[in-house]
Write an enzyme that holds these catalytic residues in place. Structure first.
Site: not given
Ligand code: EPU
Length: 448
Positions: A416, A22
């Site tokens: 989801r 996903k």
């Molecule tokens: N963060 C910031 N600022 C930003 C972006 C992120 O401070 O602009 C912080 C977040 O708050 C967090 C950390 O950086 O503490 C990592 O977040 P990240 O941006 O990597 O998360 P994401 O890209 O929004 C993806 C996955 C999540 C997974 C995280 C971490 C997808 C669609 N979602 O989210 O998946 O937990 O990476 O590996 O790829 C799940 O599948 O259940 C899920 C939540």
């Protein structure tokens, strides 16, 4: 509302297959916005989040052009109309990953309006680093009525050296956004502190097959040489490492013996290390007729000793232990022989499952981002509430192992990210049914 009713205590046995990822598929679908030519993806899972992304792409003029989904999940998308660049709140609030259309829209169309994603059950989830990275490429942002309004300067985006690290490591979707946008920027972009997750490597592979020039994906430094245009591509989505990890631990918590096909073991080394310490044996089976095993699509057999040993685990960016498996690991460690320590370093508030596991007899003590898990002999079935995707998977696992009946409310969270989870577990011998909570005896979803 759909509910799972699980009669616990049955060992899982048999064979299952891991679906396409996903979290890889969502930014891959968004990358279809980067070209006017068709982009075909194979092994796309049939999930609520994927359908939400289809809806969003359609609103942005990018349509599914092969209507038959078929069992293999082959999906072809092509942009027919580039006039609408607005990812509306109504779509973004149902799926935070909608933010990954921002980079492609900016790069290809020169403007984007994307509703600012709010927080969710696992924490605040800001997008400041996404915006910082795209700003370095020359994009300009304002915030109006909760929407991020983004424009590129005359002459388009320009390559730059960008540091994408944040307080909790890098950002996966932020890296996806900046890497996608940089493909069509003028000149060279270097992303320092890029996310190293396998989903980023998969996105880079698709972009490269569309004509992008990318090196270093999967390492903290990714270099992108901008090109004038991207073209059609045909790409198979990687296997879902989180689904695979969930099945591995579901086998372990039921003291089961299952064989898992299409298992991306190479992306699960940290989990495998912890499982070995717990006493769970994961054997990669040889390929058919001596064929070489692809470590991202292996067939593995998982078995488990009667006694689970306690361990310490800290979630980290890849290749560390994934936050998306933290809740499932906690369920497993509830039945270990001693005290385990789990520390969450990516989303320090991602612990809504703690209270629900406690309702099932788990002994958990949380202090800030750390939970001490004191192993108990048995979990006991109870009505519990799913709060987010991975917490739901954790409760399903706990229900499979518990004595008696577990009723899990709000399984739409699970839908989801896991395709027909109950059917697949039932094929492995679990007693699990999906019922409408209105049909449960005696209550509005509470049940006993
Ligand atoms: N963060 C910031 N600022 C930003 C972006 C992120 O401070 O602009 C912080 C977040 O708050 C967090 C950390 O950086 O503490 C990592 O977040 P990240 O941006 O990597 O998360 P994401 O890209 O929004 C993806 C996955 C999540 C997974 C995280 C971490 C997808 C669609 N979602 O989210 O998946 O937990 O990476 O590996 O790829 C799940 O599948 O259940 C899920 C939540």
């Amino acid at each position: 509302m759909d509910t799972f009713v699980i009669q616990g205590g049955r060992r899982l046995a048999g064979r299952t297959r891991v679906n396409g990822s996903k979290n890889a598929a969502l930014p891959l679908l968004a990358a279809a916005l980067l070209t006017d030519e068709p982009v075909t993806l194979r092994d796309v899972p049939d999930l609520a989040d994927i359908k939400n992304m289809h809806r969003l792409l359609a609103e942005l003029g990018c349509h599914r052009v092969n209507e038959q989904a078929g069992p293999s999940g082959v999906q072809t998308f092509q942009v027919a109309d580039s006039s609408n660049c607005h990812a509306r709140y109504e779509v973004v609030r149902t799926m935070r990953a909608s933010v990954c259309v921002l980079g492609p829209l900016l790069a290809k169309r020169g403007s984007a309006r994307v509703s600012m994603p709010g927080g969710c059950a696992i924490g605040d989830r800001p997008v400041d680093i996404h915006l910082r990275g795209l700003t370095a490429l020359g994009a300009q942002f304002t915030l109006t009525s909760g929407d991020i309004i983004a424009t590129t300067p005359r002459g388009g985006l320009k390559g730059a050296t960008i540091f994408l690290g944040g307080p909790n490591g890098s950002t996966v979707l932020g890296t996806a956004n900046v890497m996608s946008a940089a493909c069509l920027a003028k000149g060279t972009t270097v992303i320092e502190s890029a996310a190293c997750e396998p989903e980023i490597v998969d996105l880079a592979r698709l972009l490269m097959s569309m004509g992008a020039k990318i090196s270093g994906a999967g390492s903290p430094r990714v270099t992108i040489e901008g090109v004038d245009r991207l073209h059609e591509a045909d790409h198979r989505v990687i296997a879902d490492r989180i689904e695979a990890g969930t099945f591995l631990m579901a086998a372990a918590i039921t003291n089961g013996d299952i064989t898992i096909e299409n298992c991306p073991m190479d992306a699960l080394l940290s989990l495998n290390d912890r499982l070995a310490a717990i006493g769970v044996d994961v054997q990669t089976l040889p390929g058919k007729a001596g064929a070489e095993v692809d470590p991202m699509r292996a067939t593995v057999r998982v078995t488990c000793g009667r006694v689970l040993k306690p361990v310490e685990v800290t979630t980290q960016p890849h290749p560390g232990f994934p936050t998306d498996l933290q809740a499932q690991l906690m369920a497993l460690l509830c039945l270990a022989d001693g005290n385990s320590v789990i520390t969450e370093r990516i989303f320090p508030e991602r612990f809504l499952h703690v209270a629900e596991l406690s309702r099932m007899g788990a002994k958990l003590f949380r202090q800030g981002p750390t939970v001490i898990v004191s192993g108990v002999r048995n979990l006991v079935g109870a009505p519990v509430m799913a709060s987010d995707l991975r917490a739901s998977a954790c409760l399903v696992m706990a229900g499979l192992a518990a004595e008696g009946t577990t009723i899990i409310n709000r399984v739409y969270h699970l839908d989801r990210g896991y395709e027909r989870m109950e059917d697949r577990l039932r094929m492995l011998g679990a007693s699990i049914e999906r019922v409408d909570d209105k049909d449960l005896p005696g209550a509005s979803g509470g049940g006993e």
